[in-house]
Design an enzyme around this catalytic site. Structure first.
Site, mmCIF file in Angstrom:
data_model
loop_
_atom_site.group_PDB
_atom_site.id
_atom_site.type_symbol
_atom_site.label_atom_id
_atom_site.label_comp_id
_atom_site.label_asym_id
_atom_site.label_seq_id
_atom_site.Cartn_x
_atom_site.Cartn_y
_atom_site.Cartn_z
ATOM 1 N N GLY A 55 0.689 -1.364 0.039
ATOM 2 C CA GLY A 55 -0.085 0.003 0.077
ATOM 3 C C GLY A 55 0.876 1.344 -0.097
ATOM 4 N N ILE A 56 0.486 2.235 0.716
ATOM 5 C CA ILE A 56 0.870 3.629 0.753
ATOM 6 C C ILE A 56 2.571 3.583 1.343
ATOM 7 C CG2 ILE A 56 0.951 5.832 2.249
ATOM 8 C CD1 ILE A 56 -2.299 5.342 2.217
ATOM 9 N N ARG A 79 4.544 -9.150 6.944
ATOM 10 C CA ARG A 79 5.120 -10.435 6.220
ATOM 11 C C ARG A 79 6.506 -10.599 6.126
ATOM 12 N NH1 ARG A 79 2.307 -8.369 0.630
ATOM 13 N NH2 ARG A 79 0.704 -7.381 2.311
ATOM 14 N N ASP A 112 5.664 -7.953 13.730
ATOM 15 C CA ASP A 112 4.241 -8.071 13.896
ATOM 16 C C ASP A 112 3.808 -7.103 15.013
ATOM 17 O OD1 ASP A 112 1.485 -8.301 14.218
ATOM 18 O OD2 ASP A 112 1.536 -10.506 14.188
ATOM 19 N N GLY A 169 -1.020 0.103 9.513
ATOM 20 C CA GLY A 169 -2.354 0.175 10.040
ATOM 21 C C GLY A 169 -3.211 -0.919 9.852
ATOM 22 N N TYR A 171 -11.143 1.724 14.933
ATOM 23 C CA TYR A 171 -10.032 2.210 13.881
ATOM 24 C C TYR A 171 -10.098 3.841 14.193
ATOM 25 C CZ TYR A 171 -7.944 3.493 9.540
ATOM 26 O OH TYR A 171 -7.049 4.157 8.818
ATOM 27 N N LYS A 190 -6.974 6.155 15.325
ATOM 28 C CA LYS A 190 -6.591 7.433 14.666
ATOM 29 C C LYS A 190 -6.569 8.694 15.351
ATOM 30 C CE LYS A 190 -5.061 4.942 11.198
ATOM 31 N NZ LYS A 190 -3.324 4.798 10.884
#
Ligand SMILES: NC(=O)c1ccc[n+]([C@@H]2O[C@H](COP(=O)([O-])OP(=O)(O)OC[C@H]3O[C@@H](n4cnc5c(N)ncnc54)[C@H](OP(=O)(O)O)[C@@H]3O)[C@@H](O)[C@H]2O)c1
Length: 236
Positions: free
Chosen positions: A15-16, A36, A55, A86, A147, A151
């Site tokens: 992702g980002i 991962r 992790d 995230g 979530y 944040k």
């Protein structure tokens, strides 16, 4: 890979974070982490980057692993710490059990607090900056309260660190808007056609890299915010 100041990015395996790592590669020494394994990342990571599998749902163990890797590589200074990893869950109230809530808060809030604490010495030596990746969901978001709360918590963390560090280490909080990564599907949300309006991950990484070069302490990056900036630029 550049031998310049070290940049540490969490959640850099997808992702980002991955797009940002590729964006910043070349001039900087990159230390990347993800849940991962390196093998699972394939050849997606920038060449020469140091990768640490950690992790963050087990914050102490993960931060210990990141710190150990820095020690082994004798990386004594960190110029930028991008706290980007995230996770979250989307769904009706009874679908978010205690374990999912714990996981969300540990990855998105406990780990950033611990990482900020443990990296402070290296950041201060570099006259560096911590960049916290929040979300527009910090304003409150239905069907994903843990979530959104995590944040919103980053805003309190940012203010506290800024007050404690008194400019010795910079603090920046960047709230991305919806971005086309695998995150929504992982969270159990199917954006459908709405997904077409999402920011591309590479474009979001460009915006974050641009903001990282500024002194802005809090910024939002979304299609709406970009449009407002363009309009202001044209008429002001
Ligand atoms: N996408 C959006 O619309 C959006 C909007 C606002 C804010 N954000 C924020 O932007 C950041 C990046 O999101 P993204 O869209 O790029 O998500 P993504 O594609 O799902 O990538 C998330 C990254 O975080 C890592 N991560 C997740 N759980 C982890 C754990 N337990 N331990 C270590 N690493 C873990 C992932 O590692 P693995 O891949 O190795 O599991 C991956 O590298 C997040 O903080 C997210 O909240 C995203």
């Amino acid at each position: 890979m550049g031998s310049g100041p070290a940049i540490l990015i969490t959640g850099a395996s997808a992702g980002i974070g991955l797009a940002l790592a590729n964006r910043l590669a070349g001039e900087n020494r990159l230390v990347l982490s993800g849940r991962r394994s390196r093998e699972e990342c394939g050849d997606a990571l920038p060449e020469g980057a140091l990768y640490v599998q950690a992790d963050l749902a087990d914050p102490k163990r993960a931060v210990d692993a990141i710190e150990a890797a820095l020690r082994t590589e004798r990386i004594e200074t960190v110029h930028r710490l991008v706290v980007n990893a995230g996770t979250g869950y989307y769904g009706p109230p009874d679908s978010e059990d205690a374990e999912k809530i714990r996981r969300t808060l540990d990855v998105n809030l406990t780990a950033p607090v611990l990482l900020a604490r443990r990296m402070a010495r290296r950041l201060e030596k570099a006259g560096g900056k911590i960049v916290l990746i929040g979300s527009v969901a910090h304003r409150g978001s239905p069907n994903m309260p843990a979530y959104a709360a995590s944040k919103a918590g980053l805003a309190g963390l940012a203010r506290s660190l800024a007050s404690e560090w008194q400019g010795r280490i910079g603090v920046q909080l960047i709230h991305p808007g919806p971005t086309a990564t695998g995150m929504h599907e992982k969270a159990g949300y199917q954006p459908g056609r709405l997904g077409r309006l999402f920011f591309p991950a590479a474009g979001m990484a460009d915006e974050i890299a641009r903001l990282m070069r500024t002194d802005r302490t809090v910024a939002t990056v979304s299609a709406g915010a970009r449009l407002r900036r363009l309009v202001r630029g044209r008429w002001s």
